[in-house]
Scaffold this active site. Structure first.
Site, PDB file in Angstrom:
ATOM      1  N   CYS A 137      -0.194  -2.706   2.906  1.00 55.25           N
ATOM      2  CA  CYS A 137       0.254  -3.452   4.075  1.00 55.25           C
ATOM      3  C   CYS A 137      -0.420  -4.814   4.051  1.00 55.25           C
ATOM      4  O   CYS A 137      -1.228  -5.113   3.178  1.00 55.25           O
ATOM      5  CB  CYS A 137      -0.106  -2.705   5.348  1.00 55.25           C
ATOM      6  SG  CYS A 137       0.595  -1.029   5.447  1.00 55.25           S
ATOM      7  N   ARG A 141      -2.481 -13.407 -17.292  1.00 56.58           N
ATOM      8  CA  ARG A 141      -1.783 -12.837 -18.451  1.00 56.58           C
ATOM      9  C   ARG A 141      -1.281 -11.421 -18.160  1.00 56.58           C
ATOM     10  O   ARG A 141      -0.158 -11.059 -18.499  1.00 56.58           O
ATOM     11  CB  ARG A 141      -2.730 -12.787 -19.649  1.00 56.58           C
ATOM     12  CG  ARG A 141      -3.052 -14.109 -20.295  1.00 56.58           C
ATOM     13  CD  ARG A 141      -4.098 -13.894 -21.396  1.00 56.58           C
ATOM     14  NE  ARG A 141      -4.397 -15.119 -22.136  1.00 56.58           N
ATOM     15  CZ  ARG A 141      -5.285 -15.171 -23.124  1.00 56.58           C
ATOM     16  NH1 ARG A 141      -5.945 -14.071 -23.481  1.00 56.58           N
ATOM     17  NH2 ARG A 141      -5.508 -16.310 -23.759  1.00 56.58           N
ATOM     18  N   ASP A 163      -2.282   8.306   8.544  1.00 56.76           N
ATOM     19  CA  ASP A 163      -3.619   8.616   8.053  1.00 56.76           C
ATOM     20  C   ASP A 163      -4.663   7.622   8.553  1.00 56.76           C
ATOM     21  O   ASP A 163      -5.850   7.926   8.614  1.00 56.76           O
ATOM     22  CB  ASP A 163      -3.617   8.640   6.524  1.00 56.76           C
ATOM     23  CG  ASP A 163      -3.075   7.348   5.929  1.00 56.76           C
ATOM     24  OD1 ASP A 163      -1.862   7.105   6.100  1.00 56.76           O
ATOM     25  OD2 ASP A 163      -3.830   6.595   5.296  1.00 56.76           O
ATOM     26  N   SER A 177      -1.826   4.227 -11.065  1.00 55.76           N
ATOM     27  CA  SER A 177      -2.122   3.384 -12.212  1.00 55.76           C
ATOM     28  C   SER A 177      -3.519   3.700 -12.743  1.00 55.76           C
ATOM     29  O   SER A 177      -4.314   4.363 -12.076  1.00 55.76           O
ATOM     30  CB  SER A 177      -2.003   1.909 -11.811  1.00 55.76           C
ATOM     31  OG  SER A 177      -2.042   1.065 -12.941  1.00 55.76           O
ATOM     32  N   ASN A 201      -5.040  -1.912   6.307  1.00 57.14           N
ATOM     33  CA  ASN A 201      -4.304  -1.924   5.046  1.00 57.14           C
ATOM     34  C   ASN A 201      -4.953  -0.878   4.152  1.00 57.14           C
ATOM     35  O   ASN A 201      -6.112  -1.020   3.767  1.00 57.14           O
ATOM     36  CB  ASN A 201      -4.397  -3.312   4.392  1.00 57.14           C
ATOM     37  CG  ASN A 201      -3.910  -3.301   2.954  1.00 57.14           C
ATOM     38  OD1 ASN A 201      -2.981  -2.582   2.598  1.00 57.14           O
ATOM     39  ND2 ASN A 201      -4.551  -4.092   2.111  1.00 57.14           N
ATOM     40  N   GLY A 202      -4.234   0.191   3.822  1.00 57.40           N
ATOM     41  CA  GLY A 202      -4.821   1.164   2.928  1.00 57.40           C
ATOM     42  C   GLY A 202      -4.365   2.584   3.181  1.00 57.40           C
ATOM     43  O   GLY A 202      -3.404   2.825   3.920  1.00 57.40           O
ATOM     44  N   THR A 254      -7.220 -14.158 -17.935  1.00 57.55           N
ATOM     45  CA  THR A 254      -6.827 -12.799 -18.303  1.00 57.55           C
ATOM     46  C   THR A 254      -6.089 -12.089 -17.178  1.00 57.55           C
ATOM     47  O   THR A 254      -5.191 -11.284 -17.416  1.00 57.55           O
ATOM     48  CB  THR A 254      -8.065 -11.971 -18.733  1.00 57.55           C
ATOM     49  OG1 THR A 254      -7.631 -10.729 -19.254  1.00 57.55           O
ATOM     50  CG2 THR A 254      -9.000 -11.733 -17.583  1.00 57.55           C
ATOM     51  N   LEU A 287       3.925  -1.473   5.138  1.00 56.77           N
ATOM     52  CA  LEU A 287       4.632  -0.764   4.078  1.00 56.77           C
ATOM     53  C   LEU A 287       4.464   0.713   4.393  1.00 56.77           C
ATOM     54  O   LEU A 287       3.358   1.254   4.313  1.00 56.77           O
ATOM     55  CB  LEU A 287       4.044  -1.083   2.701  1.00 56.77           C
ATOM     56  CG  LEU A 287       4.706  -0.373   1.512  1.00 56.77           C
ATOM     57  CD1 LEU A 287       6.145  -0.854   1.328  1.00 56.77           C
ATOM     58  CD2 LEU A 287       3.900  -0.587   0.236  1.00 56.77           C
TER      59      LEU A 287
END
Length: 581
Positions: A2, A320, A98, A342, A75-76, A317, A51
């Site tokens: 969020c 990239r 939550d 991920s 947010n989380g 980096t 979200l």
């Protein structure tokens, strides 16, 4: 993910100020396109862009306690919210979110509750009874948060810099594992694990089964979702292990009853890239519904300005690696997926970057992992969060589970050391923990595949193309004068200079450029680790291929370097499995 924005102690409480807060909050709508909320109390404003992942129907924010005297914008994700609710049985909850548990924990425990939270989070909480407020960020900084100060004495908090940079005289990155209290006007660190003191070298013996079980637990708790999800699968060790564990446990998860038990996996790369081939092989082995996505070097270059605007950094980096992740997230969102798991964090915890081959002893190895974890919020966490949130996708990172980190960092670092003559390549302790002969998690050659940084694995020509593009836009004389134009964090390459010019266009204030770290680096090392090999000082580049003599496709600009690399590439096979040679 969020987007949150909080402005507290404004001198102006007019309708125009409210409109300004709404306007600034809209800059975060990409993070939360599902709903917007704003709570105003006198000279305090708490805004939210949602979200919806858990309880999409009733979990709109800001959230409140029973009488709405405590207001919180979050947010989380709080993975242990059900467990915490058991400690709050006298409280009445309005939603199934939550995050609502935060307001009630504050009521019950005051400011000292943050360490009870198991999850990733940034939040601002306002107690209207005395107009005090607190703000806090998760242990590692998985979720972004900035703090700023206005000329009128106001204090600002925002998920992204773009929401406060225009209206704050000064702002900075809110440090991970910290809480700010208006009662003291100071920050204090609430996260204090033993490893935070780098001088203390742990001595706990390596237990592969304990490590495996801890990681499986970390993955399973992140299956808390009411919307479709998937796994980002590069085909490397970390993302493959995440996918393997999810595949084993998905059928028994609550989400399977709603969205099915076949896992969706996603990979992006240039056609023919190393990641695409390895990811497809892992997907076939696990039986996932795999989505192979492609991009061209030109498509990546065309997206650079948008990427830098969203990720808010000029670090080479990070840019990239963020660009292909940004492009992939757009495709993922178009398929109706709102959450992905991920593999970020493993390389920092276990010393997975190729430069760790040159660590001189276990003490320096451990201290470098500590430094790398402490810096994650400015690098891989920033990339994973902001490049996915740009398209309203949430990324969850099980390797950065608080319990898992504490366990892995309590291990004697001698076990993490890379010893080629014993067949121990980078992250051997993790590979060995999941090397199950009876019920294999992954094929051997995937389990022991050499580390590829994401920006390399999507296709080596991606980085080469970026360098060529920068060379066309930055002249030799521009780079020669870089220390005059950019005296702070002066770019040392044309690629770095090019990214800096784009960043400065979006974020021209001194405070903005100070949010980005600097210093020399080799293959993603800290500046301290560059000292491990004198040759690295002449070859500073964040790509893994800059680790000459270690990476199998190391940069080769002379026959001498080619010979050195050839002599250092081999790994000795061991009983742990077939190791690449």
């Amino acid at each position: 993910m969020c987007g949150i924005l909080a402005v507290l102690g404004c001198a102006d409480t007019s309708l125009s100020k409210r409109s300004r807060i709404i306007e600034l909050s809209r800059r975060l709508r990409h993070r939360g396109p599902d709903w917007s909320g704003l709570h105003c109390y006198q000279d305090c404003y708490l805004a939210h862009q949602r979200l919806a992942i858990v309880d999409p129907t009733s979990g709109d924010q800001p959230l409140y306690n029973e009488d709405k005297s405590v207001v919180v914008t979050v947010n989380g994700e709080i993975y242990n919210h059900q467990e915490l609710k058991e400690k709050l049985k006298s409280h009445q909850f309005r939603t199934g979110s939550d995050c609502e548990v935060i307001a009630h924990l504050y009521e019950e425990y005051g400011e000292e509750f943050v360490d009870m939270l198991d999850g990733m989070f940034s939040f601002v909480l306002l107690d209207t009874r005395d107009k005090s407020f607190i703000a806090a960020r998760d242990a590692i900084g998985i979720t972004p948060l900035y703090i700023g100060w206005g000329l009128d004495g106001s204090t600002w908090f925002a998920s992204e810099m773009k929401a406060l940079s225009d209206d704050c005289e000064r702002f900075m990155c809110f440090p991970p594992g910290h809480i700010y209290s208006s009662k003291t006007g100071e920050m204090r660190r609430w996260y204090n694990p033993p490893w935070y003191n780098e001088s203390i070298i742990p001595s706990t013996p390596y237990d592969p089964l304990v490590l495996r079980e801890a990681f499986e637990k970390a993955v399973v708790k992140r299956l808390m979702t009411d919307v479709p999800f998937g796994v980002l699968l590069s085909g490397g060790l970390d993302s493959s292990l995440v996918a393997a564990v999810v595949s084993r446990h998905l059928a028994n998860a609550r989400i399977a009853r709603q969205w099915g038990s076949q896992l969706h996996t996603f990979c992006i790369g240039l056609k023919g890239s190393p990641d695409l081939k390895a990811a497809q092989e892992v997907a076939d082995y696990l039986g996932t519904f795999h989505h192979e996505l492609h991009f061209t070097v030109q498509e990546g270059i065309d997206a650079l300005e948008e990427v830098i605007y969203h990720i808010e950094t000029y670090d080479v980096t990070t840019i990239r690696a963020s660009t292909p992740m940004f492009l992939m997230s757009r495709k993922i969102k178009s398929m109706g997926v709102k959450m992905v798991l991920s593999g970020e964090g493993s390389d920092e915890i276990f010393g997975g970057y190729l430069y760790f081959h040159k660590a001189p002893n276990k003490e320096e190895f451990h201290q470098e992992t500590c430094r790398k974890i402490k810096g994650l919020h400015q690098y891989d966490c920033l990339r994973a969060n902001k490049s996915t949130s740009a398209w309203g996708v949430e990324a969850r990172v099980p390797f950065l589970d608080k319990e898992f980190i504490n366990l892995a960092m309590d291990m004697d670092p001698e076990w993490k050391m890379i010893k080629r003559n014993e067949g121990r390549i980078e992250k051997w302790v993790l590979r060995n923990a999941f090397d199950d002969e009876e019920k294999p998690y992954l094929p051997k050659h995937i389990l022991y595949r050499q580390k590829e940084q994401f920006s390399d694995g999507v296709g080596y020509s991606w980085i080469d193309g970026l360098k060529d593009h920068a060379n066309q836009h930055v002249s030799d004389s521009m780079l020669a004068n870089a220390n005059f134009v950019y005296p702070e964090n002066t770019p040392t390459t044309k690629e770095g200079y090019y990214y800096r010019t784009i960043f400065e266009r979006f974020f021209p204030k001194n405070a903005a450029r100070s949010t980005v770290p600097g210093g020399p680096s080799i293959a993603c090392s800290t500046a301290k680790a560059v000292e491990w090999d004198a040759a690295w000082a002449k070859n500073l580049d964040p790509s893994g291929r800059a680790a000459l003599g270690v990476h199998e496709s190391a940069y080769e600009d002379s026959k001498e370097k080619e010979a050195v690399a050839a002599n250092a590439n081999g790994f000795v096979a061991s009983g742990a499995g077939e190791i690449p040679v």
